[in-house]
Design an enzyme around this catalytic site. Structure first.
Site, PDB file in Angstrom:
ATOM      1  N   ASN A 103       0.821  -1.209   0.000  1.00 25.51           N
ATOM      2  CA  ASN A 103       0.000   0.000   0.000  1.00 25.51           C
ATOM      3  C   ASN A 103       0.856   1.262   0.000  1.00 25.51           C
ATOM      4  OD1 ASN A 103      -2.571   1.549   0.459  1.00 25.51           O
ATOM      5  ND2 ASN A 103      -1.412   2.163   2.271  1.00 25.51           N
ATOM      6  N   ASP A 175       1.503   6.709   0.142  1.00 21.74           N
ATOM      7  CA  ASP A 175       0.757   5.645  -0.542  1.00 21.74           C
ATOM      8  C   ASP A 175       1.217   5.489  -1.985  1.00 21.74           C
ATOM      9  OD1 ASP A 175      -0.966   6.069   1.812  1.00 21.74           O
ATOM     10  OD2 ASP A 175      -2.400   4.811   0.709  1.00 21.74           O
ATOM     11  N   ASP A 206      -0.771  -6.463   3.886  1.00 20.46           N
ATOM     12  CA  ASP A 206      -1.065  -5.346   4.766  1.00 20.46           C
ATOM     13  C   ASP A 206      -1.998  -4.339   4.091  1.00 20.46           C
ATOM     14  OD1 ASP A 206      -0.287  -3.925   7.295  1.00 20.46           O
ATOM     15  OD2 ASP A 206       0.391  -2.408   5.867  1.00 20.46           O
ATOM     16  N   HIS A 210      -6.923  -0.557   1.481  1.00 25.04           N
ATOM     17  CA  HIS A 210      -6.519   0.843   1.284  1.00 25.04           C
ATOM     18  C   HIS A 210      -5.667   1.042   0.043  1.00 25.04           C
ATOM     19  CE1 HIS A 210      -8.219   2.227   4.990  1.00 25.04           C
ATOM     20  NE2 HIS A 210      -7.553   1.334   5.696  1.00 25.04           N
ATOM     21  N   GLU A 243      -5.314  -8.336   5.039  1.00 22.46           N
ATOM     22  CA  GLU A 243      -5.812  -7.537   6.154  1.00 22.46           C
ATOM     23  C   GLU A 243      -6.843  -6.558   5.603  1.00 22.46           C
ATOM     24  OE1 GLU A 243      -4.360  -4.212   9.431  1.00 22.46           O
ATOM     25  OE2 GLU A 243      -3.539  -4.249   7.416  1.00 22.46           O
TER      26      GLU A 243
HETATM   27 CA   LIG Z   1      -3.395   3.351  -0.646  1.00 22.21          CA
END
Ligand SMILES: [Ca+2]
Ligand SMILES: [Ca+2]
Length: 509
Positions: A103, A175, A206, A210, A243
């Site tokens: 991520n 990110d 992980d 996101h 996750e």
């Molecule tokens: Ca992201």
């Protein structure tokens, strides 16, 4: 592409926070050679897969901000050490899952060092950049906090730059932006390196929900389609566990592309029930979740846990109450799914936030000079005064450790408990919400499990259709040995019942 069935799905997994587990060279920092020295311990406990928290070079103590995806953090050891760890685990029939953080990177990763230099740098597109005007125009200057990030303002200043970069967790963790095909190719290389060149068995992924920011959320699911194809091509039996820290409805679509995801709703429900001493219709909710997961992947693996390295330790959730610590294990290890023990749960370790204190050193012995003991932090919760060290628990039949060990053995040897795919679970209604009861049907031998969550002894009546279930397979309530003799269950205790063995008819003479 749906995630295919991996062969030999591990039945019991174990999360190691590497820095705190076992030190091998006296610098006070847990390391890979320390883990190697404990492989026999883990195999003997019954562990079939280990998930290592990140082992790549990183400036932080937790190492979730990577600076080099192809190397081993020097504090933890070398690539040769890692190869030995892998070989040692494989010799003992244990899989090794790497914690892969795709991520974000560290701001110190060479990609970001390049990206921040100028707008026309080739690595610029690996990250998210916007001017304040663009951010305001899109209304994305603030975000709603989530269970896994309390950050409200995710845009961070790059000195001398009129564009800001996006970092959901922290300004030191920019990110990655998967609109970049060049980035996707880099990630594919990293996956192939670890699966093919090094030979790890899979990845814990992980921050899986996101991958794309809030305004592009749906693409976070489809990213894993891309990712799982790379994994499947590199090694068709590799395992992926994501996750996705969200409620069950948001988790479900991720099963389309991942073998497993962690069941956070279950983790929090178990914690609430242990504190309140009452069932909250857990079994009905679980069955509803299974039905939902199945729509996305009939071969879904429900990764279950009491807590992980981001949550208050279960021992502290129940205020160090040993009976409740055992009860928590009795529930987790008799529910369907693939359990992940968080290192130290098996000795009842304690820990409350802030984060470093839910990641304290494993207590091998009571000796403050024990060379295995990690010393990077002064523990506030798990000390020889509050928790019996492993060395003391091993020889104590009534210890938390031996409770875990018995349950893990049972989970691996009883077919009804060992089934990971197609969760076999039915509610058993005993009409008292201080009791949590369920049925694990299986062609070889079905089992019925009853827990008393409450503070009082409770009387129960076994439903008529389960009247044959009187053989006690496991009990934390002394009156129940071998045969069910009373219909009472002591506070915080559990029994596992099997059908009574019918004596064989004498053979015809
Ligand atoms: Ca992201
Ligand atoms: Ca060390």
């Amino acid at each position: 592409m749906p995630a295919d069935k991996p062969t030999n799905i591990p039945k019991v997994c174990y999360e190691i926070f590497v820095r705190s587990f076992c030190d091998s060279n006296g610098d006070g920092i847990g390391d890979l050679n320390g883990i190697i020295s404990k492989l026999d311990y883990l195999a003997d406990l019954g562990i079939e897969a280990i998930w290592l928290t990140p082992i790549h070079p990183s400036p932080s103590y937790h190492k979730y901000d990577v600076t080099d995806y192809y190397a081993i953090e020097p504090e933890y050891g070398t690539m040769d050490d890692f190869r030995r760890l892998l070989a040692g685990a494989h010799r003992r029939g244990m899989a090794v899952y790497l914690d892969l953080i795709v991520n974000h990177t560290s701001t110190l990763h060479p990609w970001f060092r390049e990206a921040r230099k100028s707008k026309d740098n080739p690595y610029r597109e690996f990250y998210w950049w916007m001017t304040q005007d663009q951010i305001d125009h899109l209304g994305i200057s603030e975000r709603e906090t989530s269970d896994d990030s309390q950050v409200v303002y995710p845009w961070h200043t790059n000195p001398g730059d009129d564009e800001k970069y996006y970092g959901l967790f922290y300004k030191g963790m920019p990110d990655l932006n998967y609109h970049s095909e060049a980035l996707r190719e880099e990630i594919a290389k990293i996956v192939r390196f670890w699966l093919n060149d090094i030979g790890v068995d899979g990845f814990r992924l992980d921050a899986a929900r996101h991958i794309y920011p809030e305004w592009d959320r749906e693409q976070s699911v489809t990213f894993w389609d891309f990712f799982s194809k790379i994994v499947a091509k590199a090694n068709p039996t590799a395992f992926t566990v994501g996750e996705v820290w969200a409620d069950t409805e948001e988790v479900a679509p991720y099963f389309r592309h991942l073998n497993a995801t962690f069941h956070f709703d279950l983790s929090f429900a178990l914690q609430r029930m242990l504190v309140a001493g009452r069932d909250e219709q857990l079994i009905d909710k679980l069955i509803a979740s299974f039905n939902l997961f199945q729509k996305y992947n009939p071969l879904f693996v429900n990764a279950i846990m009491l807590t992980n390295h981001d949550q208050e330790r279960i021992g502290s959730v129940v205020n160090g109450n040993t009976a409740k610590i055992k009860l928590a294990a009795s529930i987790l290890l008799t529910l369907p799914g693939q359990p992940y023990l968080y290192y130290g749960e098996e000795i009842g370790m304690l820990g409350s936030k802030p984060d470093p204190y839910i990641r304290e050193p494993f207590l091998w012995t009571a000796d403050p000079d024990d060379p295995q003991l990690a010393r990077w932090i002064k523990p506030q919760f798990t000390t020889p005064k509050t928790v019996a060290p492993l060395s003391a628990q091993i020889h104590d039949e009534s210890s938390v450790f031996n409770h875990y060990k018995s349950l893990l053995h049972l989970r691996k040897t009883e077919p009804a408990l060992a089934q990971v795919l197609a969760p076999n679970l039915q509610p058993v209604r005993l009409g008292n919400d201080e009791l949590l009861a369920y049925f694990r049907p299986h062609a070889d031998r079905s089992l019925m499990v009853i827990h008393n969550l409450g503070e009082h002894e409770v009387e129960f009546t076994i439903p008529e259709d389960k009247s044959l279930f009187t053989e006690v397979l496991f009990s934390t309530d002394p009156p129940h040995e071998k045969q069910l003799t009373t219909n009472r269950l002591s506070p915080h205790s559990s029994i596992i019942l099997a059908p009574a063995r019918v004596s064989a008819k004498p053979e015809n003479q």
